[in-house]
Design a protein around this motif. Structure first.
Motif, PDB file in Angstrom:
ATOM      1  N   MET A   1       0.833  -1.202   0.000  1.00 21.57           N
ATOM      2  CA  MET A   1       0.000   0.000   0.000  1.00 21.57           C
ATOM      3  C   MET A   1       0.871   1.256   0.000  1.00 21.57           C
ATOM      4  SD  MET A   1      -2.909  -1.275  -0.293  1.00 21.57           S
ATOM      5  CE  MET A   1      -3.890   0.208  -0.174  1.00 21.57           C
ATOM      6  N   ALA A   2       1.957   1.239   0.770  1.00 22.06           N
ATOM      7  CA  ALA A   2       2.876   2.384   0.791  1.00 22.06           C
ATOM      8  C   ALA A   2       3.523   2.566  -0.581  1.00 22.06           C
ATOM      9  CB  ALA A   2       3.941   2.184   1.864  1.00 22.06           C
TER      10      ALA A   2
ATOM     11  N   LEU B   1       2.376   1.690  -3.560  1.00 26.35           N
ATOM     12  CA  LEU B   1       1.410   2.196  -4.535  1.00 26.35           C
ATOM     13  C   LEU B   1       1.059   3.658  -4.254  1.00 26.35           C
ATOM     14  CD1 LEU B   1      -0.908  -0.944  -4.729  1.00 26.35           C
ATOM     15  CD2 LEU B   1       0.858  -0.253  -6.368  1.00 26.35           C
ATOM     16  N   TRP B   2       0.909   4.004  -2.975  1.00 28.47           N
ATOM     17  CA  TRP B   2       0.582   5.377  -2.600  1.00 28.47           C
ATOM     18  C   TRP B   2       1.712   6.329  -2.989  1.00 28.47           C
ATOM     19  CZ3 TRP B   2       2.428   7.744   2.340  1.00 28.47           C
ATOM     20  CH2 TRP B   2       1.931   9.050   2.517  1.00 28.47           C
ATOM     21  N   LEU B   3       2.954   5.943  -2.700  1.00 34.25           N
ATOM     22  CA  LEU B   3       4.097   6.773  -3.080  1.00 34.25           C
ATOM     23  C   LEU B   3       4.184   6.918  -4.594  1.00 34.25           C
ATOM     24  CD1 LEU B   3       6.828   5.458  -0.610  1.00 34.25           C
ATOM     25  CD2 LEU B   3       5.618   7.642  -0.477  1.00 34.25           C
ATOM     26  N   GLY B   4       3.793   5.869  -5.300  1.00 35.95           N
ATOM     27  CA  GLY B   4       3.772   5.926  -6.762  1.00 35.95           C
ATOM     28  C   GLY B   4       2.801   6.985  -7.264  1.00 35.95           C
ATOM     29  N   GLY B   5       1.627   7.069  -6.617  1.00 38.65           N
ATOM     30  CA  GLY B   5       0.660   8.091  -6.983  1.00 38.65           C
ATOM     31  C   GLY B   5       1.182   9.487  -6.706  1.00 38.65           C
ATOM     32  N   LEU B   6       1.826   9.666  -5.545  1.00 37.76           N
ATOM     33  CA  LEU B   6       2.424  10.965  -5.227  1.00 37.76           C
ATOM     34  C   LEU B   6       3.496  11.331  -6.251  1.00 37.76           C
ATOM     35  CD1 LEU B   6       2.883  10.829  -1.334  1.00 37.76           C
ATOM     36  CD2 LEU B   6       1.288  12.259  -2.610  1.00 37.76           C
ATOM     37  N   GLN B   7       4.330  10.359  -6.574  1.00 37.84           N
ATOM     38  CA  GLN B   7       5.421  10.602  -7.520  1.00 37.84           C
ATOM     39  C   GLN B   7       4.868  10.995  -8.895  1.00 37.84           C
ATOM     40  OE1 GLN B   7       7.806   7.113  -8.274  1.00 37.84           O
ATOM     41  NE2 GLN B   7       9.500   8.283  -9.104  1.00 37.84           N
ATOM     42  N   GLU B   8       3.857  10.278  -9.344  1.00 37.85           N
ATOM     43  CA  GLU B   8       3.286  10.543 -10.665  1.00 37.85           C
ATOM     44  C   GLU B   8       2.692  11.948 -10.749  1.00 37.85           C
ATOM     45  OE1 GLU B   8      -0.294   8.691 -13.369  1.00 37.85           O
ATOM     46  OE2 GLU B   8       0.810   7.342 -12.045  1.00 37.85           O
ATOM     47  N   THR B   9       1.957  12.349  -9.701  1.00 37.71           N
ATOM     48  CA  THR B   9       1.341  13.676  -9.750  1.00 37.71           C
ATOM     49  C   THR B   9       2.382  14.786  -9.572  1.00 37.71           C
ATOM     50  OG1 THR B   9       0.767  13.556  -7.371  1.00 37.71           O
ATOM     51  CG2 THR B   9      -0.905  12.843  -8.972  1.00 37.71           C
ATOM     52  N   LEU B  10       3.466  14.489  -8.832  1.00 35.06           N
ATOM     53  CA  LEU B  10       4.531  15.488  -8.683  1.00 35.06           C
ATOM     54  C   LEU B  10       5.267  15.680 -10.006  1.00 35.06           C
ATOM     55  CD1 LEU B  10       6.062  17.456  -6.938  1.00 35.06           C
ATOM     56  CD2 LEU B  10       7.437  15.561  -6.061  1.00 35.06           C
ATOM     57  N   VAL B  11       5.500  14.587 -10.730  1.00 38.12           N
ATOM     58  CA  VAL B  11       6.111  14.695 -12.064  1.00 38.12           C
ATOM     59  C   VAL B  11       5.260  15.599 -12.958  1.00 38.12           C
ATOM     60  CG1 VAL B  11       6.612  13.427 -14.190  1.00 38.12           C
ATOM     61  CG2 VAL B  11       7.365  12.504 -12.002  1.00 38.12           C
ATOM     62  N   ALA B  12       3.935  15.400 -12.895  1.00 35.51           N
ATOM     63  CA  ALA B  12       3.035  16.180 -13.736  1.00 35.51           C
ATOM     64  C   ALA B  12       3.133  17.674 -13.431  1.00 35.51           C
ATOM     65  CB  ALA B  12       1.596  15.709 -13.564  1.00 35.51           C
ATOM     66  N   THR B  13       3.357  18.034 -12.164  1.00 36.63           N
ATOM     67  CA  THR B  13       3.456  19.460 -11.817  1.00 36.63           C
ATOM     68  C   THR B  13       4.733  20.092 -12.347  1.00 36.63           C
ATOM     69  OG1 THR B  13       4.606  19.227  -9.689  1.00 36.63           O
ATOM     70  CG2 THR B  13       2.186  19.037  -9.674  1.00 36.63           C
TER      71      THR B  13
END
Length: 201
Positions: free
Chosen positions: A183-184, A186-198
């Protein structure tokens, strides 16, 4: 904004984090720091040139997480077509490359993890019950590096080698002891993906 980074005016990114999320990220960053270890100047704190001229290790680390964080530059563990001579040459090149680059790589990863810890500490000092973390463009890049390292570390512990392994993680039963780590991850993956987008223009 909960759980995802969003761009903010003037550059940088923001994300809403609750106390539990702050605690998890901070704990993981501290563990990463401990795993990477101190720099070579720790042995000679009075010598400002100690770290600059210190040579790094020439052999890959034994720990699988460190091996993932600091891979060989010229050796591919999956490569089987190389002749013994070619394999030996690649090992020699990798050893030499590691000796002159690993200290700098470790310092960069330490700096990124410390940036995460400091920004979270500043956030918790400002209030309770979670808050919105706002990062400058430079802080965003440091966070991105640290999130990547954390996911690599967790992925190594979970023995994730390719995308098929990640797919299997989604189907783990709740009672599997790896579930919290998954879970950690996958959650960090979501944070990373959205940070890349910014950070993308």
């Amino acid at each position: 904004m909960p759980g995802t980074f969003e761009p903010i005016p003037g550059g940088g990114a923001a994300v809403a984090l609750d106390d539990v999320e702050i605690s998890i990220i901070r704990s993981l960053a501290v563990q990463l720091l401990e795993l990477i270890g101190p720099g070579p100047a720790e042995d000679a704190p009075g010598d400002p040139l100690a770290e600059l001229f210190a040579e790094g290790p020439s052999e890959p680390p034994a720990d699988p997480v460190l091996k993932r964080l600091f891979p060989d530059a010229y050796c591919d563990p999956e490569e089987t077509s190389a002749s013994p001579k070619e394999a030996e040459e690649r090992r020699a090149y990798s050893s030499e490359f590691r000796r002159f680059t690993e200290n700098d790589l470790r310092a960069g990863k330490r700096d990124n993890a410390l940036a995460v810890i400091r920004s979270l500490d500043a956030l918790t000092a400002a209030g309770e019950g979670g808050a919105v973390l706002r990062l400058s463009p430079e802080e965003s890049r440091r966070w991105l590096g640290a999130l990547n390292d954390l996911r690599l570390a967790i992925g190594a512990r979970l023995e994730i080698a390719d995308e098929d392994d990640t797919d299997l993680l989604y189907r783990l039963p709740d009672e599997d002891p790896r579930k919290p780590m998954v879970m950690a991850y996958l959650w960090l993956g979501g944070l990373q993906e959205t940070l890349v987008a910014t950070l993308m223009p």
